[in-house]
Design a protein around this motif. Structure first.
Motif, mmCIF file in Angstrom:
data_model
loop_
_atom_site.group_PDB
_atom_site.id
_atom_site.type_symbol
_atom_site.label_atom_id
_atom_site.label_comp_id
_atom_site.label_asym_id
_atom_site.label_seq_id
_atom_site.Cartn_x
_atom_site.Cartn_y
_atom_site.Cartn_z
ATOM 1 N N THR A 55 0.825 -1.212 0.000
ATOM 2 C CA THR A 55 0.000 0.000 0.000
ATOM 3 C C THR A 55 0.857 1.260 0.000
ATOM 4 N N LEU A 56 2.167 1.109 0.099
ATOM 5 C CA LEU A 56 3.051 2.260 0.239
ATOM 6 C C LEU A 56 3.738 2.655 -1.061
ATOM 7 N N VAL A 57 4.224 1.689 -1.817
ATOM 8 C CA VAL A 57 5.007 1.981 -3.010
ATOM 9 C C VAL A 57 4.329 1.356 -4.224
ATOM 10 N N PRO A 58 3.766 2.149 -5.108
ATOM 11 C CA PRO A 58 2.991 1.592 -6.225
ATOM 12 C C PRO A 58 3.841 1.202 -7.425
ATOM 13 N N TRP A 59 4.496 0.058 -7.350
ATOM 14 C CA TRP A 59 5.220 -0.465 -8.513
ATOM 15 C C TRP A 59 4.308 -1.428 -9.273
ATOM 16 N N ASP A 60 4.449 -1.415 -10.582
ATOM 17 C CA ASP A 60 3.617 -2.270 -11.423
ATOM 18 C C ASP A 60 4.306 -3.575 -11.796
ATOM 19 N N LEU A 61 5.632 -3.568 -11.824
ATOM 20 C CA LEU A 61 6.367 -4.751 -12.278
ATOM 21 C C LEU A 61 7.695 -4.867 -11.548
ATOM 22 N N LEU A 62 8.034 -6.091 -11.178
ATOM 23 C CA LEU A 62 9.350 -6.394 -10.609
ATOM 24 C C LEU A 62 10.146 -7.209 -11.621
ATOM 25 N N ILE A 63 11.362 -6.764 -11.919
ATOM 26 C CA ILE A 63 12.291 -7.517 -12.760
ATOM 27 C C ILE A 63 13.454 -7.949 -11.877
ATOM 28 N N VAL A 64 13.727 -9.248 -11.841
ATOM 29 C CA VAL A 64 14.858 -9.781 -11.079
ATOM 30 C C VAL A 64 15.890 -10.299 -12.064
ATOM 31 N N ASP A 65 17.066 -9.678 -12.080
ATOM 32 C CA ASP A 65 18.134 -10.091 -12.976
ATOM 33 C C ASP A 65 19.084 -11.052 -12.257
ATOM 34 N N VAL A 115 5.340 -6.208 -5.134
ATOM 35 C CA VAL A 115 4.750 -6.171 -6.474
ATOM 36 C C VAL A 115 4.000 -7.480 -6.712
ATOM 37 N N GLN A 116 2.987 -7.435 -7.565
ATOM 38 C CA GLN A 116 2.194 -8.633 -7.842
ATOM 39 C C GLN A 116 2.517 -9.255 -9.203
ATOM 40 N N LYS A 117 3.421 -8.645 -9.956
ATOM 41 C CA LYS A 117 3.758 -9.161 -11.279
ATOM 42 C C LYS A 117 5.277 -9.182 -11.419
ATOM 43 N N TYR A 118 5.834 -10.323 -11.894
ATOM 44 C CA TYR A 118 7.281 -10.503 -11.912
ATOM 45 C C TYR A 118 7.776 -10.977 -13.277
ATOM 46 N N VAL A 119 8.977 -10.533 -13.620
ATOM 47 C CA VAL A 119 9.721 -11.107 -14.745
ATOM 48 C C VAL A 119 11.075 -11.538 -14.190
ATOM 49 N N ILE A 120 11.328 -12.835 -14.240
ATOM 50 C CA ILE A 120 12.542 -13.419 -13.668
ATOM 51 C C ILE A 120 13.517 -13.715 -14.801
ATOM 52 N N VAL A 121 14.726 -13.151 -14.708
ATOM 53 C CA VAL A 121 15.719 -13.259 -15.785
ATOM 54 C C VAL A 121 16.958 -13.960 -15.254
ATOM 55 N N GLY A 122 17.468 -14.954 -16.010
ATOM 56 C CA GLY A 122 18.686 -15.605 -15.557
ATOM 57 C C GLY A 122 19.118 -16.757 -16.442
ATOM 58 N N ASP A 123 20.134 -17.464 -15.963
ATOM 59 C CA ASP A 123 20.739 -18.586 -16.662
ATOM 60 C C ASP A 123 20.765 -19.776 -15.701
ATOM 61 N N VAL A 124 20.051 -20.844 -16.030
ATOM 62 C CA VAL A 124 19.948 -21.992 -15.116
ATOM 63 C C VAL A 124 21.277 -22.718 -14.940
ATOM 64 N N HIS A 125 22.231 -22.466 -15.825
ATOM 65 C CA HIS A 125 23.538 -23.123 -15.721
ATOM 66 C C HIS A 125 24.543 -22.308 -14.915
ATOM 67 N N GLN A 126 24.125 -21.133 -14.481
ATOM 68 C CA GLN A 126 25.003 -20.330 -13.643
ATOM 69 C C GLN A 126 25.010 -20.908 -12.235
#
Length: 227
Positions: A149-159, A176-187
């Motif tokens: 209720t404090l910070v109105p972000w629309d999207l979270l991106i995790v690198d 945030v209620q919406k996420y985009v998760i970015v990465g490499d499974v072999h890392q």
């Protein structure tokens, strides 16, 4: 990009080094900003955040008003640091004579709030984002109402998501209620505690020193060799 923008909850972007993940992040941020949305960009390391932020500013600095939360990052993105943004704004107010009736502390708080709410991109590490003043001061006051209720972000991106533990992910994910998760499974995943790593190496070197647990480990090794 279409899937990431259209997802109602979570989208995954996987790719090896050099495949364009950071470029995709920059494009996604710009697409959201052009739609009037606010983005929270997080990673476990400051290097990953500064790398994405630097590329984004090089591409569209006129569209992005970014605020960097936490420790001072790379010099190339120093202008985005929260305290630097606040300093510049208060100096502008001083020159124009605005808000003279406020004390120094209240002027600083007012400038801080203006900067934070004007930002269409907020950047910080997954745990360092708790230093966001609207969150940090709330804890100081002992307020525990839902932080969404404090910070109105629309999207979270995790690198660089493979470097992020699930508990670290939950820190910004609660905002945030919406996420985009970015990465490499072999890392390689992170080592959270050096002492745990040392203990594991000692156990492998001499499992017999650990009683029944060591015997089970040795038996498992022998069975693996037979297989």
């Amino acid at each position: 990009m279409e899937k990431a923008l259209a997802t109602p909850d979570i989208a995954l972007l996987e790719g090896p080094p050099g495949s364009g993940k950071t470029t995709a992040i920059c494009e996604l941020v710009l697409q959201c900003i052009r739609r009037g949305q606010r983005v929270l960009l997080c990673a476990s390391t400051n290097v990953a955040i500064d790398n994405a932020l630097e590329k984004l500013l090089q591409r569209a600095s006129d569209e992005v008003y970014a605020v960097r939360i936490g420790l001072r990052g790379d010099d190339k993105v120093l202008d985005c640091q929260l305290d630097e943004r606040v300093r510049v704004l208060t100096e502008q107010w001083d020159k124009s004579g605005a808000f003279k009736e406020l004390t120094v502390d209240k002027r600083k708080d007012a400038a801080e709030n203006v900067v934070l709410m004007a930002a269409n991109l907020t950047c910080g590490t997954t745990t360092g984002i708790l230093k966001h003043p609207q969150l940090d001061k709330r804890f100081e006051r002992g307020e525990y109402r839902p932080i969404t209720t404090l910070v109105p972000w629309d999207l979270l991106i995790v690198d660089e998501a493979s470097k992020t533990t699930i508990s670290e992910f939950f820190v910004p994910a609660l905002l945030v209620q919406k996420y985009v998760i970015v990465g490499d499974v072999h890392q390689l995943p992170p080592f959270t505690e050096r002492r745990d790593l040392v203990a594991n190496l000692e156990f492998i070197k001499d499992p017999h020193a650990y009683g029944e647990a060591g015997e089970l480990f040795t038996k498992a090794q022998q069975e693996a060799r037979v297989l």
